[in-house]
Write a protein that holds these residues in place. Sequence first.
Motif, PDB file in Angstrom:
ATOM      1  N   ASP A   4       0.892  -1.168   0.000  1.00  0.00           N
ATOM      2  CA  ASP A   4       0.000   0.000   0.000  1.00  0.00           C
ATOM      3  C   ASP A   4       0.931   1.219   0.000  1.00  0.00           C
ATOM      4  O   ASP A   4       1.511   1.576   1.028  1.00  0.00           O
ATOM      5  N   VAL A   5       1.101   1.819  -1.174  1.00  0.00           N
ATOM      6  CA  VAL A   5       2.105   2.886  -1.306  1.00  0.00           C
ATOM      7  C   VAL A   5       1.481   4.135  -1.920  1.00  0.00           C
ATOM      8  O   VAL A   5       0.474   4.073  -2.629  1.00  0.00           O
ATOM      9  N   LYS A   6       2.146   5.294  -1.630  1.00  0.00           N
ATOM     10  CA  LYS A   6       1.785   6.569  -2.251  1.00  0.00           C
ATOM     11  C   LYS A   6       2.869   6.886  -3.275  1.00  0.00           C
ATOM     12  O   LYS A   6       4.054   6.946  -2.937  1.00  0.00           O
ATOM     13  N   ILE A   7       2.454   7.107  -4.511  1.00  0.00           N
ATOM     14  CA  ILE A   7       3.409   7.333  -5.585  1.00  0.00           C
ATOM     15  C   ILE A   7       2.876   8.408  -6.529  1.00  0.00           C
ATOM     16  O   ILE A   7       1.695   8.769  -6.466  1.00  0.00           O
ATOM     17  N   LYS A   8       3.754   8.886  -7.394  1.00  0.00           N
ATOM     18  CA  LYS A   8       3.358   9.876  -8.399  1.00  0.00           C
ATOM     19  C   LYS A   8       3.290   9.210  -9.773  1.00  0.00           C
ATOM     20  O   LYS A   8       4.157   8.410 -10.111  1.00  0.00           O
ATOM     21  N   ILE A   9       2.246   9.571 -10.519  1.00  0.00           N
ATOM     22  CA  ILE A   9       2.189   9.145 -11.926  1.00  0.00           C
ATOM     23  C   ILE A   9       2.061  10.393 -12.800  1.00  0.00           C
ATOM     24  O   ILE A   9       1.632  11.456 -12.317  1.00  0.00           O
ATOM     25  N   THR A  10       2.449  10.258 -14.046  1.00  0.00           N
ATOM     26  CA  THR A  10       2.245  11.322 -15.032  1.00  0.00           C
ATOM     27  C   THR A  10       1.167  10.828 -15.984  1.00  0.00           C
ATOM     28  O   THR A  10       1.344   9.822 -16.670  1.00  0.00           O
ATOM     29  N   THR A  11       0.032  11.502 -15.990  1.00  0.00           N
ATOM     30  CA  THR A  11      -1.113  11.038 -16.780  1.00  0.00           C
ATOM     31  C   THR A  11      -0.841  11.199 -18.271  1.00  0.00           C
ATOM     32  O   THR A  11       0.146  11.816 -18.690  1.00  0.00           O
ATOM     33  N   ALA A  12      -1.762  10.634 -19.062  1.00  0.00           N
ATOM     34  CA  ALA A  12      -1.632  10.713 -20.525  1.00  0.00           C
ATOM     35  C   ALA A  12      -1.672  12.164 -21.005  1.00  0.00           C
ATOM     36  O   ALA A  12      -1.162  12.486 -22.079  1.00  0.00           O
ATOM     37  N   LYS A  13      -2.253  13.068 -20.188  1.00  0.00           N
ATOM     38  CA  LYS A  13      -2.317  14.480 -20.543  1.00  0.00           C
ATOM     39  C   LYS A  13      -1.158  15.280 -19.951  1.00  0.00           C
ATOM     40  O   LYS A  13      -1.139  16.518 -20.015  1.00  0.00           O
ATOM     41  N   GLY A  14      -0.202  14.546 -19.351  1.00  0.00           N
ATOM     42  CA  GLY A  14       1.008  15.210 -18.856  1.00  0.00           C
ATOM     43  C   GLY A  14       0.915  15.782 -17.463  1.00  0.00           C
ATOM     44  O   GLY A  14       1.836  16.474 -17.008  1.00  0.00           O
ATOM     45  N   ARG A  15      -0.173  15.518 -16.747  1.00  0.00           N
ATOM     46  CA  ARG A  15      -0.289  16.019 -15.369  1.00  0.00           C
ATOM     47  C   ARG A  15       0.383  15.061 -14.396  1.00  0.00           C
ATOM     48  O   ARG A  15       0.178  13.854 -14.477  1.00  0.00           O
ATOM     49  N   GLU A  16       1.148  15.612 -13.458  1.00  0.00           N
ATOM     50  CA  GLU A  16       1.759  14.784 -12.416  1.00  0.00           C
ATOM     51  C   GLU A  16       0.859  14.811 -11.191  1.00  0.00           C
ATOM     52  O   GLU A  16       0.586  15.874 -10.635  1.00  0.00           O
ATOM     53  N   ILE A  17       0.388  13.636 -10.778  1.00  0.00           N
ATOM     54  CA  ILE A  17      -0.536  13.570  -9.641  1.00  0.00           C
ATOM     55  C   ILE A  17      -0.098  12.469  -8.682  1.00  0.00           C
ATOM     56  O   ILE A  17       0.616  11.533  -9.052  1.00  0.00           O
TER      57      ILE A  17
ATOM     58  N   TYR B  72      -3.667  -8.139  -7.986  1.00  0.00           N
ATOM     59  CA  TYR B  72      -4.766  -7.211  -8.198  1.00  0.00           C
ATOM     60  C   TYR B  72      -4.781  -6.189  -7.053  1.00  0.00           C
ATOM     61  O   TYR B  72      -4.117  -6.361  -6.028  1.00  0.00           O
ATOM     62  N   GLY B  73      -5.583  -5.159  -7.262  1.00  0.00           N
ATOM     63  CA  GLY B  73      -5.645  -4.160  -6.182  1.00  0.00           C
ATOM     64  C   GLY B  73      -6.483  -2.954  -6.542  1.00  0.00           C
ATOM     65  O   GLY B  73      -7.338  -2.997  -7.430  1.00  0.00           O
ATOM     66  N   LEU B  74      -6.202  -1.880  -5.814  1.00  0.00           N
ATOM     67  CA  LEU B  74      -6.954  -0.633  -5.961  1.00  0.00           C
ATOM     68  C   LEU B  74      -6.012   0.491  -6.385  1.00  0.00           C
ATOM     69  O   LEU B  74      -4.816   0.485  -6.063  1.00  0.00           O
ATOM     70  N   PHE B  75      -6.601   1.479  -7.052  1.00  0.00           N
ATOM     71  CA  PHE B  75      -5.828   2.620  -7.518  1.00  0.00           C
ATOM     72  C   PHE B  75      -6.666   3.864  -7.222  1.00  0.00           C
ATOM     73  O   PHE B  75      -7.781   3.998  -7.735  1.00  0.00           O
ATOM     74  N   GLN B  76      -6.165   4.757  -6.382  1.00  0.00           N
ATOM     75  CA  GLN B  76      -6.975   5.898  -5.926  1.00  0.00           C
ATOM     76  C   GLN B  76      -6.246   7.224  -6.175  1.00  0.00           C
ATOM     77  O   GLN B  76      -5.050   7.359  -5.898  1.00  0.00           O
ATOM     78  N   ASP B  77      -7.007   8.207  -6.664  1.00  0.00           N
ATOM     79  CA  ASP B  77      -6.469   9.560  -6.866  1.00  0.00           C
ATOM     80  C   ASP B  77      -6.478  10.293  -5.516  1.00  0.00           C
ATOM     81  O   ASP B  77      -7.545  10.606  -4.984  1.00  0.00           O
ATOM     82  N   ILE B  78      -5.308  10.535  -4.986  1.00  0.00           N
ATOM     83  CA  ILE B  78      -5.207  11.242  -3.692  1.00  0.00           C
ATOM     84  C   ILE B  78      -4.430  12.553  -3.869  1.00  0.00           C
ATOM     85  O   ILE B  78      -3.878  13.097  -2.908  1.00  0.00           O
ATOM     86  N   ASP B  79      -4.389  13.073  -5.094  1.00  0.00           N
ATOM     87  CA  ASP B  79      -3.552  14.245  -5.386  1.00  0.00           C
ATOM     88  C   ASP B  79      -3.975  15.473  -4.575  1.00  0.00           C
ATOM     89  O   ASP B  79      -3.130  16.172  -4.014  1.00  0.00           O
ATOM     90  N   ARG B  80      -5.276  15.715  -4.514  1.00  0.00           N
ATOM     91  CA  ARG B  80      -5.752  16.907  -3.801  1.00  0.00           C
ATOM     92  C   ARG B  80      -5.343  16.874  -2.330  1.00  0.00           C
ATOM     93  O   ARG B  80      -4.846  17.855  -1.782  1.00  0.00           O
ATOM     94  N   GLU B  81      -5.538  15.711  -1.715  1.00  0.00           N
ATOM     95  CA  GLU B  81      -5.202  15.574  -0.300  1.00  0.00           C
ATOM     96  C   GLU B  81      -3.699  15.685  -0.071  1.00  0.00           C
ATOM     97  O   GLU B  81      -3.236  16.321   0.897  1.00  0.00           O
ATOM     98  N   GLU B  82      -2.920  15.078  -0.974  1.00  0.00           N
ATOM     99  CA  GLU B  82      -1.462  15.114  -0.815  1.00  0.00           C
ATOM    100  C   GLU B  82      -0.910  16.523  -1.027  1.00  0.00           C
ATOM    101  O   GLU B  82       0.018  16.936  -0.345  1.00  0.00           O
TER     102      GLU B  82
END
Length: 498
Positions: free
Chosen positions: A83-96, A115-125
């Motif tokens: 269960d980790v917090k990481i950064k991805i760069t979306t297809a539109k070039g946004r780093e979240i 298998y697992g879950l993938f959650q957008d936590i950018d706003r909170e972070e």
Amino acid sequence: MPHTRNYKSLLEKTAIYAKMGSWEVDLIAQEVYWSKVTKLIHEVDEDYRCFYEEALSFYKDDASRALVIRSFEEAIDKNKEYDVKIKITTAKGREIWVRAIGIPVFEDGKCTSVYGLFQDIDREERKQERLHKQIQFINHVLKNTSVGIMLSDEHCMIKDINHGFTQLVGYDLKEAKKLNINDLIYQEDAERFKNGVLRLKKGEIETYTTKKRYVHKNGNLVYVHLVLTSIKDQNDKPISYLAQIIDLTEQYESKQKLTSYLDITTDQNQRLLNFAHIVSHNLKSHSNNLSMLLELMDIDYPELKENELMPLLGQSVGNLSETIEHLNEVVAMHSSDDKNIEQLNLHHYIEKTIENISALLKSSEANLDIVVDKTITVKAIPAYLESILLNLLTNAVKYKAPERNLTIQIIAEVVENNVVIQIIDNGLGIDLKRHESKLFGMYKTFHEHKDSRGIGLFITKNQIEALGGKIEVESEVNKGSNFKVYLQNAVKPKVKVS
């Protein structure tokens, strides 16, 4: 069946609102599955098909890429969930920021899928990052500011301090934690401090502000400005106190020195004034005796009138009497009391002065132009105001230019808290380049005039300053002079409301 569809729809909406999608990597088939929300997070189309190698291309951040690879490998090799917090760069070039949860599936001792879950936590972070930076900044300021900061519990036992506090009282954190705030306060100020804290506890005040004395570790007294604020729990009960302390010792010592100097100066001034009274009184007695002796000698020895030294002696005695009168005027001026200051109508005193010297003005054929509002009043001592006007007007007559008719203009206007009186003449004028520095000095003269004594402007300046005002002069040789007198306006100016 309808209930099942509603339940499924509800789950999908919940996933969208929670910004939480699912994913799976089938290690046998080498296929990657992303749910609708996972694709939304990656900002790819709904029909996007992700392959195993392509999934890693979204991890541009080196640290995040390394972490997700290591976590995924440990899940496969060691059957370890992550269960980790990481950064991805979306297809539109946004780093979240995202949260990735991975769960391995083993069959016959071999990992077949993860298998697992993938959650957008950018706003909170991002919020957390900003908060962390703010906390770091505040901590940096608190630790390095010269203002002493101290945190205590509800019983005033010290829990934490900053460097500024250590500089103030000499104790480091380890030493301070053994102390109560009351241990630092000078005994004479302790009771007042306890009362202030009690009012804080009762909720009578939000902040307790006071000036008091602390005892430094070395025993010296430290004068401080203290602001004490209570920190309360959800029940509005104080659980700790935050103190901000500013060192006032230097200002206090400066004030003490200033007070001491002021006392010394006041004492010296009083001694000088007493000395001036004594001297002027004694000299006046001797001068009067000399004058009486000269009168008796005239009566008893009339033949002495023929002696050429007698007129010179009489002139010297007269000059001495005049000098003593000047000294008495100066002494009287500096011993005057503010209680004698009154609200005086300026126009009335100008007319009164002109009336007193009407014969002089008539003989000099002076033309007067008075531009003074009859409602203007000034704060002054009556005798001073008369003397100021008299000296300046008679000076204008005394130093008129012989080749032209004398004109004197008297103008007064209210400028904020002052009344500016201008007495303008077209007389001989003064060479300010040569004489400005000594213009108002005692016994300073600037024209060859038989009646010049150099005392009038000296007394005038001192009288004006004694009234809290000032005098300025503009002058040009053979063109005239403009003396500007600033006195306090007796009527407070009206405040303009916009």
